[in-house]
Design an enzyme around this catalytic site. Structure first.
Site, short mmCIF file in Angstrom:
data_model
loop_
_atom_site.label_atom_id
_atom_site.label_comp_id
_atom_site.label_asym_id
_atom_site.label_seq_id
_atom_site.Cartn_x
_atom_site.Cartn_y
_atom_site.Cartn_z
N ARG A 33 0.82 -1.22 0.00
CA ARG A 33 0.00 0.00 0.00
C ARG A 33 0.85 1.26 0.00
O ARG A 33 0.43 2.29 -0.54
CB ARG A 33 -0.95 -0.02 1.20
N LYS A 87 -19.92 -17.02 0.84
CA LYS A 87 -21.34 -16.93 1.17
C LYS A 87 -22.18 -16.14 0.19
O LYS A 87 -21.77 -15.08 -0.28
CB LYS A 87 -21.49 -16.24 2.53
N GLY A 101 -10.88 -8.94 -1.78
CA GLY A 101 -9.60 -9.18 -1.13
C GLY A 101 -9.04 -10.57 -1.38
O GLY A 101 -7.87 -10.73 -1.76
N GLY A 117 -13.79 -4.21 0.87
CA GLY A 117 -15.17 -3.75 1.06
C GLY A 117 -15.57 -2.71 0.04
O GLY A 117 -16.69 -2.72 -0.47
P1 ADP Z 1 -13.44 -12.04 -1.72
O1 ADP Z 1 -12.60 -11.61 -0.55
O2 ADP Z 1 -12.63 -12.17 -2.98
O3 ADP Z 1 -14.65 -11.17 -1.89
P2 ADP Z 1 -14.83 -14.03 -0.16
O4 ADP Z 1 -14.32 -13.39 1.08
O5 ADP Z 1 -16.27 -13.90 -0.46
O6 ADP Z 1 -13.97 -13.52 -1.42
O7 ADP Z 1 -14.55 -15.58 -0.12
C1 ADP Z 1 -13.27 -16.13 0.03
C2 ADP Z 1 -13.32 -17.42 0.75
O8 ADP Z 1 -14.25 -18.33 0.19
C3 ADP Z 1 -11.98 -18.12 0.71
O9 ADP Z 1 -11.42 -18.11 1.99
C4 ADP Z 1 -12.30 -19.52 0.22
O10 ADP Z 1 -11.62 -20.53 0.94
C5 ADP Z 1 -13.79 -19.62 0.48
N1 ADP Z 1 -14.41 -20.65 -0.36
C6 ADP Z 1 -14.40 -20.75 -1.69
N2 ADP Z 1 -15.00 -21.89 -2.09
C7 ADP Z 1 -15.41 -22.54 -0.99
C8 ADP Z 1 -16.08 -23.78 -0.75
N3 ADP Z 1 -16.46 -24.57 -1.76
N4 ADP Z 1 -16.31 -24.13 0.53
C9 ADP Z 1 -15.92 -23.33 1.54
N5 ADP Z 1 -15.28 -22.16 1.38
C10 ADP Z 1 -15.03 -21.77 0.13
MG MG Z 2 -12.89 -11.93 1.58
#
Ligand code: ADP
Ligand code: MG
Length: 398
Positions: free
Chosen positions: A36, A203, A355, A378
């Site tokens: 950063r 989620k 992230g 976020g």
């Molecule tokens: P981002 O930060 O890119 O927005 P998220 O925070 O929504 O992404 O999700 C990231 C997490 O989702 C990772 O830690 C990953 O391990 C988890 N994940 C992805 N696929 C699965 C799965 N099939 N079961 C459980 N966790 C999962």
């Molecule tokens: Mg995340």
């Protein structure tokens, strides 16, 4: 909407307030990732080269009480900035007062000062984070012009962005913020088609608004990751012990209906008996998931299917890993899709927001193959939701 940038204003001799995102991770008082700081350099250097007097500031971590101050001081960051700039950075361990004011008055053209963590002002009533009007007005009084270059906090109304902007004549974007506006804002406003959105992550509930917005503006929405299983459930499949948000099954049904064929789900998955990096993996067709296994990644047929959409795309926006990429055994889906996106770099605009998705691509060594990797977690999510971000809205229009 086109926004003014630091290139559009006179800088020479001006006291230039520069809000950066120096919210770096610290381990035992040491900076463990200086990315950063490095990313903020172009804007700061530009201001100095133009003969401006740079007043640089940022938040760092969360500061609830006096005890949090010692572990959240920006002093180490100022030192590192000094090394990168190759010139003195006067660090003032205050967020207001005569010491700070005198140091600013003493600044000469081309010199740089940094003051302490803006969130030190949160101790008595969250003045920074709740955009206390007096605080924004005070900080604005310290400078002539305001450069906002902190995308990571652009989704929040703070004294150090919106508060200053509403009390100063000129507010412009720094180079980092400009890039985010151009690539995320510009792409969502006017995408080249076909526009393929790829959504994953843990989620559904985190991403409802993102799904809805991208359904509106993209041509195909490919869904993988943990959130896919709530959709599979909604389609009537048995998903074993996979991640399920039971209270979102109805919503998933509604989204599938609303999508009218735009949502593309996988045909197979990689399963395991336990959420464990060593757990044995199996390829299962989507209607063949055993009751004691959980989906950990997208399967090979799904990878091919997603690749075929990506190969045709002129725009790709990706948020959320497609599997548990932190475990190498279950990273294949995320890696293959990332690679497929890098292969269309010459024909398409390819963007990652989020992230963990960004971390995955950096970990695979594929970051250079993308048009833009957003720096905000976020903030990028809310931008993808189609929201107006206060930290961008407060920048003057062109
Ligand atoms: P981002 O930060 O890119 O927005 P998220 O925070 O929504 O992404 O999700 C990231 C997490 O989702 C990772 O830690 C990953 O391990 C988890 N994940 C992805 N696929 C699965 C799965 N099939 N079961 C459980 N966790 C999962
Ligand atoms: Mg995340």
């Amino acid at each position: 909407m086109s926004k003014k940038t630091v290139r559009d204003i006179a800088i020479k001799g001006k006291k230039v307030l520069i809000r950066v995102d120096f919210n770096v991770p610290l381990k035992d008082g040491e900076i463990s990732d200086e990315n950063r700081i490095v990313e903020a350099l172009p804007t700061i250097k530009y201001v100095l080269e133009q003969g401006g007097r740079a007043i640089v500031f940022s938040h760092l971590g969360r500061v609830k009480d006096e005890a949090d101050k010692a572990s959240n001081s920006l002093k180490v960051v100022a030192k590192r900035l000094e090394e990168h700039l190759g010139q003195k950075v006067t660090f003032i361990p205050e967020t207001r007062g005569t010491v700070l004011e005198n140091a600013i008055s003493a600044l000469k053209d081309g010199e740089v000062l940094m003051f302490e963590n803006t969130r030190f002002e949160d101790i008595n009533g969250k003045k920074e984070s709740k955009n206390d009007p007096e605080l924004g007005k005070y900080w604005a009084s310290l400078g002539d012009v305001f450069v906002n270059d902190a995308f990571g906090t652009a989704h929040r109304d703070a004294a150090s962005n919106v508060g200053i902007a509403s009390n100063i004549k000129q507010t412009v974007a720094g180079f980092l913020l400009e890039k985010e506006i151009k690539f995320i804002g510009g792409t969502l406003e006017n995408p080249q088609r076909p526009f393929v959105a790829i959504l994953g992550g843990a989620k559904v509930s985190d991403k409802i608004e993102v799904i809805k917005n991208l359904l509106k503006i993209s041509d195909h929405v490919l869904i993988g990751g943990g959130m896919a299983y709530t959709f599979f459930k909604a389609m009537g499949y048995e998903i074993g012990t996979s991640l399920l948000e039971a209270d979102k099954v109805e919503l998933a049904k509604e989204l599938l209906e609303l999508a009218n064929g735009k949502i593309i789900l996988g045909e197979d998955v990689i399963t395991a008996k336990a959420f464990d990096p060593e757990s044995e993996k199996h390829v299962r067709a989507i209607d063949q998931i055993p009751s004691d296994e959980m989906g950990m990644d997208i399967g090979p047929r799904t990878i091919s299917k997603f690749e075929s959409y990506i190969q045709e795309a002129k725009t790709v926006v990706w948020n959320g890993p497609l599997g548990v990429f932190e475990f190498p055994r279950f990273a294949e889906g995320t890696r293959s899709v990332a690679y497929a996106i890098t292969e269309i770099k010459d024909q398409a605009t390819t963007i990652i927001g989020g992230g963990d998705s960004a971390a995955a691509v950096i970990q695979f060594g594929l970051a250079d193959g993308f048009t833009h990797i957003s720096t905000g977690g976020g903030a990028s999510l809310e931008y993808l939701e189609g929201k107006v971000l206060p930290g961008i809205a407060c920048v003057d229009d062109k």
